[in-house]
Each structure stands twice: as structure tokens, then as C-alpha cells.
Design a protein around this motif. Structure first.
Motif, PDB file in Angstrom:
ATOM      1  N   GLY A 193      -6.265  11.763 -10.342  1.00 41.44           N
ATOM      2  CA  GLY A 193      -6.805  13.104 -10.152  1.00 41.44           C
ATOM      3  C   GLY A 193      -7.878  13.114  -9.091  1.00 41.44           C
ATOM      4  O   GLY A 193      -8.507  12.090  -8.812  1.00 41.44           O
ATOM      5  N   HIS A 194      -8.080  14.261  -8.493  1.00 41.26           N
ATOM      6  CA  HIS A 194      -9.121  14.485  -7.490  1.00 41.26           C
ATOM      7  C   HIS A 194      -8.980  13.568  -6.279  1.00 41.26           C
ATOM      8  O   HIS A 194      -9.968  13.061  -5.762  1.00 41.26           O
ATOM      9  CB  HIS A 194     -10.518  14.349  -8.097  1.00 41.26           C
ATOM     10  N   VAL A 195      -7.748  13.321  -5.870  1.00 39.50           N
ATOM     11  CA  VAL A 195      -7.500  12.494  -4.690  1.00 39.50           C
ATOM     12  C   VAL A 195      -7.604  13.372  -3.458  1.00 39.50           C
ATOM     13  O   VAL A 195      -6.881  14.353  -3.322  1.00 39.50           O
ATOM     14  CB  VAL A 195      -6.097  11.838  -4.758  1.00 39.50           C
ATOM     15  N   SER A 196      -8.511  13.016  -2.575  1.00 37.42           N
ATOM     16  CA  SER A 196      -8.683  13.817  -1.354  1.00 37.42           C
ATOM     17  C   SER A 196      -9.274  12.935  -0.261  1.00 37.42           C
ATOM     18  O   SER A 196      -9.502  11.748  -0.451  1.00 37.42           O
ATOM     19  CB  SER A 196      -9.607  15.005  -1.624  1.00 37.42           C
ATOM     20  N   GLY A 197      -9.485  13.528   0.873  1.00 43.58           N
ATOM     21  CA  GLY A 197     -10.148  12.855   1.976  1.00 43.58           C
ATOM     22  C   GLY A 197      -9.468  11.582   2.415  1.00 43.58           C
ATOM     23  O   GLY A 197      -8.254  11.501   2.531  1.00 43.58           O
ATOM     24  N   ARG A 198     -10.273  10.575   2.657  1.00 40.79           N
ATOM     25  CA  ARG A 198      -9.794   9.303   3.182  1.00 40.79           C
ATOM     26  C   ARG A 198      -8.786   8.637   2.246  1.00 40.79           C
ATOM     27  O   ARG A 198      -7.781   8.088   2.685  1.00 40.79           O
ATOM     28  CB  ARG A 198     -10.967   8.366   3.431  1.00 40.79           C
ATOM     29  N   LEU A 199      -9.048   8.681   0.945  1.00 35.86           N
ATOM     30  CA  LEU A 199      -8.139   8.057  -0.005  1.00 35.86           C
ATOM     31  C   LEU A 199      -6.764   8.720   0.061  1.00 35.86           C
ATOM     32  O   LEU A 199      -5.735   8.043   0.085  1.00 35.86           O
ATOM     33  CB  LEU A 199      -8.687   8.120  -1.429  1.00 35.86           C
ATOM     34  N   ARG A 200      -6.729  10.037   0.109  1.00 27.94           N
ATOM     35  CA  ARG A 200      -5.446  10.748   0.189  1.00 27.94           C
ATOM     36  C   ARG A 200      -4.702  10.356   1.463  1.00 27.94           C
ATOM     37  O   ARG A 200      -3.502  10.113   1.438  1.00 27.94           O
ATOM     38  CB  ARG A 200      -5.675  12.259   0.143  1.00 27.94           C
ATOM     39  N   ARG A 201      -5.434  10.268   2.553  1.00 24.97           N
ATOM     40  CA  ARG A 201      -4.809   9.909   3.833  1.00 24.97           C
ATOM     41  C   ARG A 201      -4.228   8.493   3.787  1.00 24.97           C
ATOM     42  O   ARG A 201      -3.102   8.260   4.225  1.00 24.97           O
ATOM     43  CB  ARG A 201      -5.829  10.035   4.962  1.00 24.97           C
ATOM     44  N   VAL A 202      -4.975   7.554   3.239  1.00 24.24           N
ATOM     45  CA  VAL A 202      -4.492   6.177   3.141  1.00 24.24           C
ATOM     46  C   VAL A 202      -3.251   6.106   2.245  1.00 24.24           C
ATOM     47  O   VAL A 202      -2.263   5.449   2.583  1.00 24.24           O
ATOM     48  CB  VAL A 202      -5.607   5.236   2.616  1.00 24.24           C
ATOM     49  N   LEU A 203      -3.284   6.789   1.116  1.00 19.46           N
ATOM     50  CA  LEU A 203      -2.127   6.787   0.219  1.00 19.46           C
ATOM     51  C   LEU A 203      -0.906   7.402   0.889  1.00 19.46           C
ATOM     52  O   LEU A 203       0.203   6.880   0.766  1.00 19.46           O
ATOM     53  CB  LEU A 203      -2.454   7.526  -1.078  1.00 19.46           C
ATOM     54  N   ASP A 204      -1.109   8.493   1.606  1.00 17.33           N
ATOM     55  CA  ASP A 204       0.009   9.154   2.281  1.00 17.33           C
ATOM     56  C   ASP A 204       0.565   8.307   3.421  1.00 17.33           C
ATOM     57  O   ASP A 204       1.778   8.130   3.538  1.00 17.33           O
ATOM     58  CB  ASP A 204      -0.406  10.529   2.805  1.00 17.33           C
ATOM     59  N   LEU A 205      -0.309   7.765   4.262  1.00 16.20           N
ATOM     60  CA  LEU A 205       0.140   6.987   5.415  1.00 16.20           C
ATOM     61  C   LEU A 205       0.837   5.683   5.013  1.00 16.20           C
ATOM     62  O   LEU A 205       1.777   5.240   5.671  1.00 16.20           O
ATOM     63  CB  LEU A 205      -1.029   6.673   6.348  1.00 16.20           C
ATOM     64  N   SER A 206       0.372   5.094   3.929  1.00 14.56           N
ATOM     65  CA  SER A 206       0.943   3.818   3.492  1.00 14.56           C
ATOM     66  C   SER A 206       2.190   4.002   2.631  1.00 14.56           C
ATOM     67  O   SER A 206       2.899   3.040   2.349  1.00 14.56           O
ATOM     68  CB  SER A 206      -0.092   3.024   2.698  1.00 14.56           C
ATOM     69  N   GLY A 207       2.441   5.221   2.205  1.00  9.65           N
ATOM     70  CA  GLY A 207       3.553   5.475   1.300  1.00  9.65           C
ATOM     71  C   GLY A 207       3.216   5.225  -0.147  1.00  9.65           C
ATOM     72  O   GLY A 207       4.050   5.399  -1.032  1.00  9.65           O
ATOM     73  N   LEU A 208       1.974   4.816  -0.423  1.00 12.97           N
ATOM     74  CA  LEU A 208       1.571   4.516  -1.789  1.00 12.97           C
ATOM     75  C   LEU A 208       1.407   5.761  -2.660  1.00 12.97           C
ATOM     76  O   LEU A 208       1.356   5.651  -3.877  1.00 12.97           O
ATOM     77  CB  LEU A 208       0.282   3.694  -1.809  1.00 12.97           C
ATOM     78  N   SER A 209       1.356   6.918  -2.036  1.00  7.07           N
ATOM     79  CA  SER A 209       1.245   8.143  -2.850  1.00  7.07           C
ATOM     80  C   SER A 209       2.478   8.294  -3.734  1.00  7.07           C
ATOM     81  O   SER A 209       2.414   8.969  -4.767  1.00  7.07           O
ATOM     82  CB  SER A 209       1.040   9.366  -1.953  1.00  7.07           C
ATOM     83  N   ARG A 210       3.582   7.647  -3.372  1.00  3.54           N
ATOM     84  CA  ARG A 210       4.793   7.696  -4.214  1.00  3.54           C
ATOM     85  C   ARG A 210       4.685   6.775  -5.420  1.00  3.54           C
ATOM     86  O   ARG A 210       5.468   6.903  -6.365  1.00  3.54           O
ATOM     87  CB  ARG A 210       6.021   7.332  -3.376  1.00  3.54           C
ATOM     88  N   ALA A 211       3.748   5.848  -5.410  1.00  2.67           N
ATOM     89  CA  ALA A 211       3.589   4.922  -6.532  1.00  2.67           C
ATOM     90  C   ALA A 211       2.826   5.539  -7.695  1.00  2.67           C
ATOM     91  O   ALA A 211       2.856   5.020  -8.806  1.00  2.67           O
ATOM     92  CB  ALA A 211       2.870   3.654  -6.068  1.00  2.67           C
ATOM     93  N   PHE A 212       2.147   6.637  -7.438  1.00  3.10           N
ATOM     94  CA  PHE A 212       1.328   7.299  -8.442  1.00  3.10           C
ATOM     95  C   PHE A 212       1.750   8.757  -8.592  1.00  3.10           C
ATOM     96  O   PHE A 212       2.293   9.340  -7.660  1.00  3.10           O
ATOM     97  CB  PHE A 212      -0.157   7.296  -8.027  1.00  3.10           C
ATOM     98  N   THR A 213       1.447   9.327  -9.723  1.00  4.06           N
ATOM     99  CA  THR A 213       1.525  10.766  -9.880  1.00  4.06           C
ATOM    100  C   THR A 213       0.144  11.281  -9.495  1.00  4.06           C
ATOM    101  O   THR A 213      -0.846  10.870 -10.089  1.00  4.06           O
ATOM    102  CB  THR A 213       1.860  11.157 -11.329  1.00  4.06           C
ATOM    103  N   ILE A 214       0.086  12.123  -8.483  1.00  6.40           N
ATOM    104  CA  ILE A 214      -1.200  12.652  -8.022  1.00  6.40           C
ATOM    105  C   ILE A 214      -1.310  14.099  -8.469  1.00  6.40           C
ATOM    106  O   ILE A 214      -0.455  14.917  -8.155  1.00  6.40           O
ATOM    107  CB  ILE A 214      -1.344  12.521  -6.500  1.00  6.40           C
ATOM    108  N   VAL A 215      -2.351  14.359  -9.252  1.00 10.75           N
ATOM    109  CA  VAL A 215      -2.552  15.706  -9.804  1.00 10.75           C
ATOM    110  C   VAL A 215      -3.806  16.328  -9.242  1.00 10.75           C
ATOM    111  O   VAL A 215      -4.667  15.678  -8.728  1.00 10.75           O
ATOM    112  CB  VAL A 215      -2.628  15.679 -11.347  1.00 10.75           C
TER     113      VAL A 215
END
Length: 85
Positions: free
Chosen positions: A63-85
Motif C-alpha cells: 500500500g501507498h506505493v508512490s514516487g521513486r519506489l513506484r518507478r523502480v517497481l514499474d521499470l524493473s517489472g517487479l510491480s507484477r510480483a506484488f499486488t499494489i493497492v
């Protein structure tokens, strides 16, 4: 909801893993919602916690994923490893 703050890396990941182990100790699938809003840095060690939860049949949500962390997760493809709410 557990809250992550500061850096999640090789040195701090054991605290997260201990919390995950505690949640999994009940033996039934666990769905964890973790507040990542105050996380300033995260390396791949966070994946180990997600892997433990998944192997136990549960789900780890961030939860509350934003800013730099969101960008890193999106660019690396790791955002698919988690459910982001």
C-alpha cells in the motif's frame, strides 16, 4: 498493517522476514498488506518476503506505493510480483 520506513536492503530485510515468519506461524494462508509509503529505498531483498508468503499460499500487498519506489517497481517489472493497492 505493518509499515516499512527508511531502507529495505540486505541489513534491514531480516526484520521484515521475521514479521512475515510471525504472520505465517499460524499455518494458514496469509494475506499481508504492507504500508510502503515511508520506504525510501528498496532492493531485491523485499522479494524474499513476498516469496515466503506466496509459497505459503498467501498474498503480499503493498500500500501507498508512490514516487521513486513506484518507478523502480514499474521499470524493473517487479510491480507484477506484488499486488499494489
Amino acid at each position: 498493517m505493518p509499515t516499512l520506513n527508511g531502507e529495505l536492503d540486505l541489513y534491514t530485510a531480516p526484520r521484515l522476514l521475521d514479521a512475515v515468519d510471525g504472520a505465517l506461524a499460524a499455518g494458514s494462508p496469509v494475506n499481508l498488506l504492507v504500508d510502503a509509503g515511508a520506504l525510501t529505498f528498496c532492493d531485491s531483498h523485499g522479494l524474499e518476503a513476498q516469496g515466503k508468503v506466496a509459497r505459503a499460499g498467501g498474498n503480499m500487498e503493498l500500500g501507498h506505493v508512490s514516487g521513486r519506489l513506484r518507478r523502480v517497481l514499474d521499470l524493473s517489472g517487479l510491480s507484477r510480483a506484488f499486488t499494489i493497492v
